[in-house]
Write an enzyme that holds these catalytic residues in place. Sequence first.
Site, short mmCIF file in Angstrom:
data_model
loop_
_atom_site.label_atom_id
_atom_site.label_comp_id
_atom_site.label_asym_id
_atom_site.label_seq_id
_atom_site.Cartn_x
_atom_site.Cartn_y
_atom_site.Cartn_z
N ASP A 71 1.07 -7.07 -9.44
CA ASP A 71 -0.07 -6.80 -8.56
C ASP A 71 -1.06 -7.98 -8.53
OD1 ASP A 71 1.19 -4.33 -8.51
OD2 ASP A 71 -0.24 -3.40 -9.87
N ARG A 121 13.13 -4.46 17.62
CA ARG A 121 12.39 -3.41 16.90
C ARG A 121 11.15 -3.97 16.22
NH1 ARG A 121 17.75 -0.80 14.04
NH2 ARG A 121 18.10 0.83 15.59
O1 F6P Z 1 1.45 -2.04 -11.40
C1 F6P Z 1 2.74 -2.43 -11.06
C2 F6P Z 1 3.37 -1.44 -10.13
O2 F6P Z 1 4.66 -1.92 -9.80
C3 F6P Z 1 2.57 -1.13 -8.87
O3 F6P Z 1 2.65 -2.15 -7.91
C4 F6P Z 1 3.20 0.18 -8.47
O4 F6P Z 1 2.30 0.96 -7.70
C5 F6P Z 1 3.47 0.85 -9.79
O5 F6P Z 1 3.54 -0.19 -10.75
C6 F6P Z 1 4.73 1.65 -9.86
O6 F6P Z 1 4.83 2.23 -11.11
P1 F6P Z 1 6.12 2.98 -11.67
O7 F6P Z 1 6.99 1.94 -12.31
O8 F6P Z 1 5.58 3.95 -12.65
O9 F6P Z 1 6.82 3.61 -10.51
#
Ligand code: F6P
Length: 360
Positions: free
Chosen positions: A142, A177
């Site tokens: 992130d 598309r």
């Molecule tokens: O924080 C990293 C992340 O990959 C986010 O981008 C995403 O929303 C979340 O973790 C997904 O988490 P999980 O692995 O619990 O599905």
Amino acid sequence: MGEQKRVGILTSGGDCAGLNPTIRAVVLRAGKQYGWEVMGIRQATHGLMKDPPDAVVLKPNQVDPLLTAGGTMLGTTNKGNPFAFPMPDGSVLDRSEDIIAGYHTLGLDALIGIGGDGSIAILRKLAQQGNWNLVGIPKTIDNDVGVTERSVGFDTAVNIATEALDRLQFTAASHSRVIILEVMGRDAGHIAISAGIAGGADIILIPEIPYTIDNVCAKIKERQQQGKNYSLIVVAEAVRTEGGDALTHTDGLGECRLGGIGQYLSEQICGRHVAETRVTVLGHVQRGGMPSPSDRLIGAAFGVAAVDLIAAEQFDQMVTWQNRQVLSVPITEAIAHYRAVDPKGTLVKTAQGLGIYLGD
Ligand code: F6P
């Protein structure tokens, strides 16, 4: 070579590419430069909670395969806050003292915690309570950890999302598309804006900038009038509906997960008869696979610097990437500053300068 030390290392929070090269760098620096022993703790703080703690000695002559390996050899978890740990009977229990005991049972002189802002904040709380010597390394696809320009894992995720756009462009053009790519990033739009610019998206929607469906459709129509029969949209998972509703769903374990904005946009565009649409939700593909050269580099630089901080007895610090160099800041400073996309920043100006619709 100074005093013999035993250093623990753990990875916490969601995995990403670049964790293993970071572990490798810590082991090489600690072992070869200082002659210290490194204990790899499994499953983040869960490994410390166990009695005896779940940990393994990592030797410099064993870590070379880690350079190109995705994920984390130590395992990780993004669940189970130690201060409110979910128990099998549904209750929650403060397990912090069990975790703190694990550090002391292993006889650690210091701990390197590789995590995002949430994990590093929890580790700091444990360190304060349990008198640990903690150094943090930021990782997250992130890229939202404060103070550092880069976190381990972001670059690989951007590469993967960019490659997805490169591939989607051909099929979008072949079928005339609009293809919508929904990417991760939690509450920040860093992956979306970076991959969107690099991958030639026509529309990029991020949580930091509001948008209207009218203007999304206007951009698609403008392209159609220019003879461009397709459009690519990148949308960050935390973007809300035009009316401001968060799109989430509850999984089988009762956890709330982000997702659905791609489908929402698709229905809005299709429903107005602007274009035929398809949606690709990239999901965990962004966290998998081999780490990019840049993530290997940043992991190496962070790993070496974290060990050197321990040697200098500078604890309660997080390594950061700022202005082409590794520095460190107090962990409190890093976790106090969430890093979203700056709506007035260079990438936003760049996208707008290229004619990408980025919101209003
Ligand atoms: O924080 C990293 C992340 O990959 C986010 O981008 C995403 O929303 C979340 O973790 C997904 O988490 P999980 O692995 O619990 O599905």
